[in-house]
Design a protein around this motif. Structure first.
Motif, mmCIF file in Angstrom:
data_model
loop_
_atom_site.group_PDB
_atom_site.id
_atom_site.type_symbol
_atom_site.label_atom_id
_atom_site.label_comp_id
_atom_site.label_asym_id
_atom_site.label_seq_id
_atom_site.Cartn_x
_atom_site.Cartn_y
_atom_site.Cartn_z
ATOM 1 N N THR A 159 0.826 -1.202 0.000
ATOM 2 C CA THR A 159 0.000 0.000 0.000
ATOM 3 C C THR A 159 0.868 1.263 0.000
ATOM 4 O OG1 THR A 159 -1.751 -1.140 1.193
ATOM 5 C CG2 THR A 159 -1.789 1.264 1.230
ATOM 6 N N LEU A 160 0.634 2.145 -0.967
ATOM 7 C CA LEU A 160 1.351 3.419 -1.022
ATOM 8 C C LEU A 160 0.755 4.369 0.003
ATOM 9 C CD1 LEU A 160 3.422 5.267 -2.471
ATOM 10 C CD2 LEU A 160 1.563 5.933 -4.026
ATOM 11 N N LEU A 161 1.566 4.807 0.970
ATOM 12 C CA LEU A 161 1.119 5.731 2.008
ATOM 13 C C LEU A 161 1.403 7.183 1.664
ATOM 14 C CD1 LEU A 161 2.326 3.809 5.193
ATOM 15 C CD2 LEU A 161 0.033 3.838 4.195
ATOM 16 N N TYR A 162 2.449 7.422 0.858
ATOM 17 C CA TYR A 162 2.834 8.811 0.560
ATOM 18 C C TYR A 162 3.679 8.836 -0.708
ATOM 19 C CZ TYR A 162 4.998 13.401 0.888
ATOM 20 O OH TYR A 162 5.440 14.668 0.618
ATOM 21 N N GLU A 163 3.481 9.851 -1.541
ATOM 22 C CA GLU A 163 4.325 10.097 -2.707
ATOM 23 C C GLU A 163 4.601 11.584 -2.803
ATOM 24 O OE1 GLU A 163 3.922 9.973 -7.539
ATOM 25 O OE2 GLU A 163 3.322 8.166 -6.426
ATOM 26 N N SER A 164 5.873 11.949 -2.851
ATOM 27 C CA SER A 164 6.246 13.365 -2.889
ATOM 28 C C SER A 164 6.131 13.910 -4.304
ATOM 29 C CB SER A 164 7.683 13.544 -2.402
ATOM 30 O OG SER A 164 8.606 13.113 -3.396
ATOM 31 N N ALA A 165 6.104 15.221 -4.394
ATOM 32 C CA ALA A 165 6.319 15.882 -5.679
ATOM 33 C C ALA A 165 7.794 15.704 -6.052
ATOM 34 C CB ALA A 165 5.976 17.363 -5.560
ATOM 35 N N PRO A 166 8.150 15.826 -7.331
ATOM 36 C CA PRO A 166 9.565 15.736 -7.710
ATOM 37 C C PRO A 166 10.399 16.778 -6.959
ATOM 38 C CG PRO A 166 8.166 15.589 -9.642
ATOM 39 C CD PRO A 166 7.271 15.969 -8.508
ATOM 40 N N GLN A 167 11.481 16.306 -6.319
ATOM 41 C CA GLN A 167 12.360 17.172 -5.539
ATOM 42 C C GLN A 167 13.632 17.482 -6.329
ATOM 43 O OE1 GLN A 167 11.303 17.978 -2.110
ATOM 44 N NE2 GLN A 167 9.461 17.134 -3.104
ATOM 45 N N ASP A 168 14.071 18.755 -6.289
ATOM 46 C CA ASP A 168 15.280 19.158 -7.003
ATOM 47 C C ASP A 168 16.520 18.497 -6.393
ATOM 48 O OD1 ASP A 168 13.843 20.832 -8.692
ATOM 49 O OD2 ASP A 168 14.033 22.548 -7.333
ATOM 50 N N LEU A 169 17.508 18.199 -7.257
ATOM 51 C CA LEU A 169 18.778 17.622 -6.822
ATOM 52 C C LEU A 169 19.880 18.661 -6.939
ATOM 53 C CD1 LEU A 169 18.734 14.099 -8.531
ATOM 54 C CD2 LEU A 169 17.992 14.719 -6.228
ATOM 55 N N ALA A 170 20.818 18.572 -5.991
ATOM 56 C CA ALA A 170 22.015 19.417 -6.039
ATOM 57 C C ALA A 170 23.217 18.524 -6.335
ATOM 58 C CB ALA A 170 22.208 20.131 -4.705
ATOM 59 N N PRO A 171 24.187 19.008 -7.127
ATOM 60 C CA PRO A 171 25.350 18.169 -7.438
ATOM 61 C C PRO A 171 26.222 17.956 -6.212
ATOM 62 C CG PRO A 171 25.670 20.401 -8.255
ATOM 63 C CD PRO A 171 24.269 20.339 -7.753
ATOM 64 N N GLY A 172 26.986 16.850 -6.236
ATOM 65 C CA GLY A 172 27.881 16.532 -5.125
ATOM 66 C C GLY A 172 27.117 15.882 -3.991
ATOM 67 N N GLY A 173 27.646 16.048 -2.805
ATOM 68 C CA GLY A 173 26.967 15.470 -1.656
ATOM 69 C C GLY A 173 27.933 14.717 -0.762
ATOM 70 N N PRO A 174 27.421 13.937 0.184
ATOM 71 C CA PRO A 174 26.008 13.605 0.347
ATOM 72 C C PRO A 174 25.155 14.826 0.697
ATOM 73 C CG PRO A 174 27.394 12.145 1.660
ATOM 74 C CD PRO A 174 28.261 13.250 1.173
ATOM 75 N N THR A 175 23.927 14.827 0.199
ATOM 76 C CA THR A 175 22.973 15.898 0.432
ATOM 77 C C THR A 175 21.677 15.300 0.959
ATOM 78 O OG1 THR A 175 23.931 17.164 -1.391
ATOM 79 C CG2 THR A 175 21.746 17.825 -0.624
ATOM 80 N N GLU A 176 21.080 15.965 1.942
ATOM 81 C CA GLU A 176 19.826 15.489 2.515
ATOM 82 C C GLU A 176 18.627 16.141 1.827
ATOM 83 O OE1 GLU A 176 19.435 16.210 6.664
ATOM 84 O OE2 GLU A 176 20.738 14.555 7.262
ATOM 85 N N ILE A 177 17.539 15.387 1.761
ATOM 86 C CA ILE A 177 16.215 15.932 1.468
ATOM 87 C C ILE A 177 15.293 15.460 2.577
ATOM 88 C CG2 ILE A 177 14.203 15.861 -0.053
ATOM 89 C CD1 ILE A 177 16.066 15.578 -2.402
ATOM 90 N N THR A 178 14.609 16.385 3.234
ATOM 91 C CA THR A 178 13.691 16.052 4.319
ATOM 92 C C THR A 178 12.285 16.480 3.949
ATOM 93 O OG1 THR A 178 15.414 16.273 6.014
ATOM 94 C CG2 THR A 178 13.131 16.406 6.748
ATOM 95 N N LEU A 179 11.362 15.555 4.042
ATOM 96 C CA LEU A 179 9.935 15.813 3.831
ATOM 97 C C LEU A 179 9.271 15.911 5.192
ATOM 98 C CD1 LEU A 179 9.339 13.100 1.087
ATOM 99 C CD2 LEU A 179 9.800 15.523 0.713
ATOM 100 N N THR A 180 8.542 16.966 5.451
ATOM 101 C CA THR A 180 7.943 17.188 6.764
ATOM 102 C C THR A 180 6.416 17.240 6.661
ATOM 103 O OG1 THR A 180 8.098 19.588 6.538
ATOM 104 C CG2 THR A 180 9.963 18.458 7.571
ATOM 105 N N GLY A 181 5.788 17.194 7.851
ATOM 106 C CA GLY A 181 4.332 17.297 7.923
ATOM 107 C C GLY A 181 3.610 16.130 7.300
#
Length: 523
Positions: free
Chosen positions: A273-295
């Motif tokens: 069962t799919l509980l959540y699907e985000s909108a496409p999130q922008d990527l930054a070069p290099g990293g490691p880089t975090e993306i946090t989805l809240t709420g």
């Protein structure tokens, strides 16, 4: 530089390299999994000596377990003993913790008990953490603790204890050295971990895994309720992007799935069962880089999936991105495998690993919601007769039904079933939101239902959802309208929800209302 991880079917795949609570005992590092579990019909467990730390007050204990039949819906009794007399065996007088009938939800999962009343232990004495699975009693054992060695915090001897009535009670045992008799246990002192219930963002392996179809990890939160299930407010992923020329269309979609019992093509638990699907999130070069989805406000079971789909890249060096690989987690637990959907030559969901190096765990965190969750504690049958059910099963939707049976002969004029469930909110005044989640059905199609919240001053009620219900299960998520404090009693936090089902015309005998789960979230 960061290296690529190559996938292998379990299939094994290859990875790319890209250049206060105290956990006083922890033995669940996937790098030292021994590949065994121990299903016993008797209460059994491991000896624990706490590692370094300043607090001796136990707040939480977790066990890594596996079951061979997901449909069993077992429960387990959890206990913690302190060896005060030094005989190397538990005894009733040495019991420090007991939690009975804790549900086991998934195939591979953490069983976590957060202590309502923390207990103080003597760190110089041996502790015994034990489990007693109901489904193993009197039949073929199907559920057991997974085995790891060595512990990453604290220590344990190559022995375990078991209460075998045929052998006269408690005794010490081992497996002849293969495997080492150490079970997957985590014990927290000082406080329960939080707000992170899963955190694999500390131990960098130096690898990342660039791939352009959906893939992700199976994770078990630690720090969930003494009942079952966890509220997740935010999810974090960590990625590395090798982008020689940025074009602006490099994105990632993040999804959260429940496991409802489905399997991958090669036999591992699969996203359902799919509980959540985000909108496409922008990527930054290099990293490691975090993306946090809240709420997010998600209610997840004992284990769940977080997956990613990277888009806008050709998936070749200089134009690819992937999750970075960290292990072991410091809060929560994940095994040494992950899943990919439609990997070339492997249609559908399949499980893979990296051959052991690196360990197949991705940089992820999941934080608890600031909301408090509670479940039904009392059921009142207003019209109807209770036929079967266990209120402890209403916390998580797991296809275990609390049944209310209208025991009467067939009717040509119709019938009505009215059942009330009550729960106690931890927030008694000043609430800003009251959310209800339930799944239910009836054995008869064409029945009309109303979900009714009773006002705390008994002056009336509010219908929060209505419609029709039949043999197909309904999944209802609804917020109480207006001021939620209208429904929460100031004295004890009691909230009452009623199911009102009515059928006109012909009705056969033994019509039932089946409630799979009911829980409330209050903020």
């Amino acid at each position: 530089m960061r290296k690529i991880a190559m996938v292998l079917p379990l299939a094994a795949l290859a990875a790319l390299a890209y250049g206060q609570a105290e956990n006083r005992f922890r033995n669940m590092d996937p790098a030292v999994a021994q590949g065994y579990y121990y299903p016993s019909p008797n209460e059994h467990g491991d000896d624990l000596l706490l590692g370094a730390g300043s607090s001796n007050t136990v707040y939480q204990i977790s066990f890594a377990v596996w079951q061979s039949n997901w449909a069993l819906n077992p429960t387990v009794d959890v206990r913690l003993y302190e060896d005060t007399n030094g005989d190397g065996l538990p005894s009733a007088g040495e019991m420090k913790v007991e939690a009975l009938d804790v549900p086991v939800i998934d195939d591979e999962t953490l069983i976590t008990v957060k202590l309502a009343t923390p207990v103080t232990v003597d760190p110089s004495k041996t502790l015994f953490a034990t489990l007693d699975f109901d489904v193993n009693e009197g039949g073929a054992p199907d559920v057991g603790m997974l085995m790891y060695d060595p512990p990453s915090a604290g220590s344990s001897a190559d022995l375990f204890v078991e209460n075998d009535p045929s052998a006269g009670g408690w005794g010490q045992y081992y497996f002849g050295g293969a495997p080492i008799a150490n079970f997957g246990v985590s014990l927290w002192t000082g406080a329960a971990p939080g707000p992170a219930v899963f955190d694999n963002s500390l131990n960098d392996t130096g690898f990342f895994f660039p791939h352009n179809t959906e893939y992700g990890d199976w994770i078990s939160p630690e720090g969930s309720s003494t009942m079952r299930g966890t509220n997740i407010d935010s999810v974090t992923i960590g990625y590395f992007a090798d982008l020689a020329v940025e074009q602006g269309d490099e994105k990632v979609i993040i999804r959260v799935y429940r496991h409802d019992g489905g399997s991958t093509t090669n036999g591992f638990p699969a996203p359902d069962t799919l509980l959540y699907e985000s909108a496409p999130q922008d990527l930054a070069p290099g990293g490691p880089t975090e993306i946090t989805l809240t709420g997010l406000g998600l209610s997840v079971p004992d284990s769940f999936y977080v997956t990613v789909t990277f888009t806008g890249m050709t998936n070749v060096a200089g134009d690819w991105a992937g999750l970075v690989i960290f292990s072991p987690p410091v809060v929560g637990w994940s095994e040494n495998w992950f899943v990919i959907k439609d990997y070339p030559g492997y249609p559908g969901w399949n499980a893979f690993w990296f051959g052991g190096t690196p360990v197949a765990n991705f940089y992820m965190r999941a934080n608890q919601s600031s909301a408090s969750e509670f479940t039904a504690s009392t059921k009142v049958i207003i019209r109807g007769q209770d036929a079967a059910g266990d209120l402890s099963d209403t916390y998580v939707c797991d296809n275990i039904y609390d049944k209310t049976n209208r025991e009467r002969t067939q009717s040509v004029t119709g019938v009505k079933i009215l059942v009330a469930y009550k729960g106690l909110s931890p927030i008694k005044t000043g609430a800003t939101n009251l959310h209800i989640h339930t799944q239910f059905k009836s054995s008869l199609g064409g029945a009309a239902y109303s979900l009714i919240l009773m006002k705390k001053d008994t002056s009336g009620s509010t219908v929060v959802s209505s419609g029709s219900v039949g043999t197909i299960e309904l999944n209802i998520d609804v917020d109480a309208p207006g001021d939620p404090n209208v429904y929460i009693k100031d004295s004890d936090g009691e909230v009452e929800l009623r199911y009102d089902l009515t059928k006109t015309g012909f009705v056969p005998s033994l019509w039932t209302l089946d409630v799979d789960c009911l829980h409330f979230t209050v903020q």
